[in-house]
Enzyme design. Structure first.
Site, PDB file in Angstrom:
ATOM      1  N   ASP A 350       0.869  -1.171   0.000  1.00 37.78           N
ATOM      2  CA  ASP A 350       0.000   0.000   0.000  1.00 37.78           C
ATOM      3  C   ASP A 350       0.913   1.230   0.000  1.00 37.78           C
ATOM      4  O   ASP A 350       2.024   1.174   0.526  1.00 37.78           O
ATOM      5  CB  ASP A 350      -0.879  -0.035   1.247  1.00 37.78           C
ATOM      6  CG  ASP A 350      -1.678   1.245   1.419  1.00 37.78           C
ATOM      7  OD1 ASP A 350      -2.373   1.627   0.464  1.00 37.78           O
ATOM      8  OD2 ASP A 350      -1.579   1.869   2.488  1.00 37.78           O
ATOM      9  N   ASP A 543      -1.550  -0.702   6.188  1.00 36.33           N
ATOM     10  CA  ASP A 543      -1.640  -0.170   7.547  1.00 36.33           C
ATOM     11  C   ASP A 543      -3.052   0.218   7.956  1.00 36.33           C
ATOM     12  O   ASP A 543      -3.260   0.689   9.065  1.00 36.33           O
ATOM     13  CB  ASP A 543      -0.732   1.052   7.694  1.00 36.33           C
ATOM     14  CG  ASP A 543      -1.221   2.239   6.874  1.00 36.33           C
ATOM     15  OD1 ASP A 543      -1.914   2.018   5.863  1.00 36.33           O
ATOM     16  OD2 ASP A 543      -0.916   3.383   7.254  1.00 36.33           O
ATOM     17  N   ASP A 547      -7.010  -2.144   4.034  1.00 32.03           N
ATOM     18  CA  ASP A 547      -6.022  -3.129   3.560  1.00 32.03           C
ATOM     19  C   ASP A 547      -6.306  -4.534   4.084  1.00 32.03           C
ATOM     20  O   ASP A 547      -5.690  -5.501   3.631  1.00 32.03           O
ATOM     21  CB  ASP A 547      -4.607  -2.720   4.008  1.00 32.03           C
ATOM     22  CG  ASP A 547      -4.166  -1.398   3.403  1.00 32.03           C
ATOM     23  OD1 ASP A 547      -4.432  -1.190   2.202  1.00 32.03           O
ATOM     24  OD2 ASP A 547      -3.571  -0.579   4.118  1.00 32.03           O
TER      25      ASP A 547
END
Length: 651
Positions: A350, A543, A547
């Site tokens: 990410d 995080d 996700d």
């Protein structure tokens, strides 16, 4: 004013997914009593060895005492566990202790008291050493338990204070944390300034400065300041509580190799016992030995093929690796995920908060030369202080210690901030809201936008007089981490919801192989699935809550930094700081763990084949067999201990 002449300042920084494994690894030998009895047995063995030349009867009695005192737990465990496991599995399930018990009884039966005592003493000593290694690893993993807060100082509305058990504290309560005290639970500072040691959460040794509005975490240690805080989480839901849950889980999940070895142990021992009569009969009928010699060789056979070293090949290595990582702020839910980590063929990241710092900063700004730059910046900061836009904080943080300017702003949708100051109209807004911006400023904005930066113009009476460019910059560890994984042969991908231009600009800076932009949160999991089909085993770092589906889908899910509770819950590894170098360390350590495990396995198998060969050649006796066999077990355990050490280059 010459609009083409601008003072340009560049301030850009350099910058199978089963989570449950039923596993028990117990070698409980009765604690301190067993250790005391072991040393009694050692003393008896030494006494027997001394008496052997003068009084053989007393020597044999001493050797028998050594067998009983040093080895009673081995015999009880061998027979007891075999009976219990066999009853549970409804088939014969012997273990290595049962094999050693038989070998000891057999040696005594043929009158080899000294060798029986030596066998049991060395075998017990090797297993106490294995217990020590396992225990040391587990203690280092679970020493966090000693940091679990037990009390909190609660402040009441009337100003009174009372110390209460931490489980009585509720969300919304106000607590006082005195200097040197432990932070009892997660919350936000209401008043006071201090420095807090957060090593129990993120492995960081340097205390962190905290003030009003900052988050604090249960189990961390307060420094010299005193502060009050508002409780934001129940004590069972704190970051530290999540860590403890992961720690407990990590000790129940081993690598596939360790689990396989444990599963094969009873089958292996069963085969050894089934072959025992054949070995015994082969002595007189194949090798021409006497029956006594054949029985003796059969005892040596039991010792030689015992899988002691093989059984110790993987578990201590795995626990030592998990322990090492926990001290570095990398929590692992089990050794199985370390095995998967070093098998990865691709890894996806990410962007925001993982590869970048998660907060925009000012990277470039320019004010026209014929204006007073300080005066314009003072005005811009004064205007931004009255805005709640995320970019406002970045501008204020960039330009500190400015002159106060009394100004009233108006926030217009689509136009930005505007204000009247000294009979002039000033406005801060996106470039598209200015129709008459000069070619120079438009070109500058396009170039900066191509670098993935967000640009705002500053105008005086609707004439653009400067710009500020901002960007969520890559964190300091991203570039080196990406370079490492690429060198290791992994395909690297950055997944971001940002526009393609912004995503590719960041991706180019850090060197990822592929950038997938304009991604909706719900699409991340399907992208990971595509990566799995294309490259094979795939890891995912994230995080946030959005996700979580991708972390679950990946072969190895890694939650980054402070992370959310959901990310921590579903991830296989958690990096307690937003530090990608910790993941590099985990990957390197997982590869070393695999190497050491296979070194141990191959070495232990070689020793078994070597001893069996010598035995059938008539070149082996029980004493040498015991020393070499149990010596190999000790060597394997000591080799596993290497995983507790941090390589010098990481110190």
């Amino acid at each position: 004013m010459d609009k083409a002449t601008i003072n340009h300042h560049n301030h850009e920084k350099d910058h199978d997914h089963n989570h449950e494994h039923n596993h028990e690894h117990e070698h409980s030998h009765g604690g301190k009593f067993a250790i005391i009895m072991f040393f009694v047995g050692v003393a008896a063995f030494i006494g027997g060895f001394v008496l052997e030349g003068s009084n053989e009867q007393f020597a044999n009695i001493a050797f028998l005492i050594a067998v009983v005192t040093a080895g009673y737990h081995i015999i009880l465990e061998g027979v007891g566990d075999t009976i219990r496991n066999s009853a549970a599995a409804k088939k014969f399930q012997p273990n290595v202790h049962f094999l050693m018990a038989l070998a000891t009884v057999g040696a005594i039966a043929i009158g080899n008291f000294e060798e029986a005592a030596m066998l049991i003493v060395i075998f017990a000593g090797a297993h106490f050493l294995e217990e020590y290694v396992d225990g040391k690893s587990k203690r280092e993993i679970t020493n966090l338990l000693n940091m679990n807060p037990t009390e909190a100082r609660i402040l009441y509305a009337d100003g009174s204070a009372k110390v209460v058990p931490v489980d009585q504290v509720k969300i919304g309560d106000t607590l006082q944390v005195l200097n040197g005290a432990q932070v009892p639970t997660d919350g936000i500072i209401l008043s006071g300034t201090t420095a807090i040691d957060e090593a129990s959460i993120n492995g960081e040794s340097m205390p962190k400065e905290k003030t009003v509005g900052d988050e604090v975490y249960g189990s961390t240690m307060n420094g010299s300041g005193t502060f009050t805080m508002e409780v934001t989480k129940d004590s069972s839901e704190t970051v530290f509580a999540k860590i403890l849950q992961m720690v407990n889980q990590s000790q129940k999940s081993l690598t596939k190799t360790a689990t396989l070895i444990q599963r094969l142990e009873p089958k292996y021992v069963t085969i050894v016992l089934l072959l025992f009569p054949l070995v015994l009969l082969a002595g007189p009928y194949v090798f021409g030995w006497t029956w006594q010699m054949s029985l003796y060789r059969s005892m040596v056979y039991l010792i030689s093929v015992s899988p002691c070293a093989l059984a110790a090949s993987a578990v201590p290595t795995t626990l030592a690796t998990i322990s090492n990582l926990s001290k570095k702020g990398v929590l692992v839910k089990g050794g199985a995920y370390l095995s998967k980590l070093q098998e990865l063929k691709a890894i996806s990241f990410d962007k925001t908060g993982t590869l970048t710092n998660g907060k925009p900063v000012v990277t470039d700004y320019a004010i026209a030369n014929d204006l007073n730059e300080d005066e314009i910046i003072d005005l811009v900061v004064a205007m931004e202080k009255q805005s709640n836009h995320p970019l406002a904080a970045a501008i204020i943080n960039k330009f500190t210690d400015r002159q106060e300017v009394a100004v009233t702003i108006e926030n217009e949708v689509g136009r930005g901030l505007s204000a009247e100051y000294h009979n002039h109209s000033y406005r801060i807004g996106k470039p598209s809201s200015f129709a008459n911006a000069s070619f120079v400023y438009k070109t500058q904005a396009q170039e900066l936008s191509a670098e993935g930066k967000t640009v705002v113009f500053v105008a005086k009476d609707e004439e653009v007089i400067g710009f500020i460019a901002l960007m969520d910059v890559p964190n300091q560890y991203a570039k080196n981490a990406i370079a490492y994984f690429k060198e290791a042969g992994l395909h690297t991908t950055m997944i971001t919801g940002d526009a393609k231009l912004t995503g590719e600009a960041v991706g180019k800076q850090i060197g990822v192989d592929e950038v997938i932009a304009n991604v909706m949160p719900e699409d991340k999991a399907s992208i990971v699935q595509e990566q799995q089909q294309k490259y094979g085993s795939t890891g995912m770092l994230g995080d946030g809550i959005n996700d979580a589906p991708a972390l679950v889908t990946a072969d190895v899910g890694v939650a980054m930094g402070d992370g959310t509770d959901v990310a921590m819950d579903v991830a296989d590894l958690v990096l307690m700081k937003n530090d990608l170098s910790k993941l590099v360390y985990a990957h390197q350590l997982s590869k070393k763990m695999t190497r050491i495990t296979w070194q141990n396995i191959l070495f232990s198998m070689f020793v078994v084949l070597f001893l069996v060969t010598l035995n059938f050649l008539g070149k082996m006796d029980i004493t040498i067999g015991v020393i070499l066999h149990e010596g190999s077990t000790i060597a394997v355990i000591l080799n596993a201990l290497r995983m507790l050490r941090t390589p010098k280059k990481y110190l």
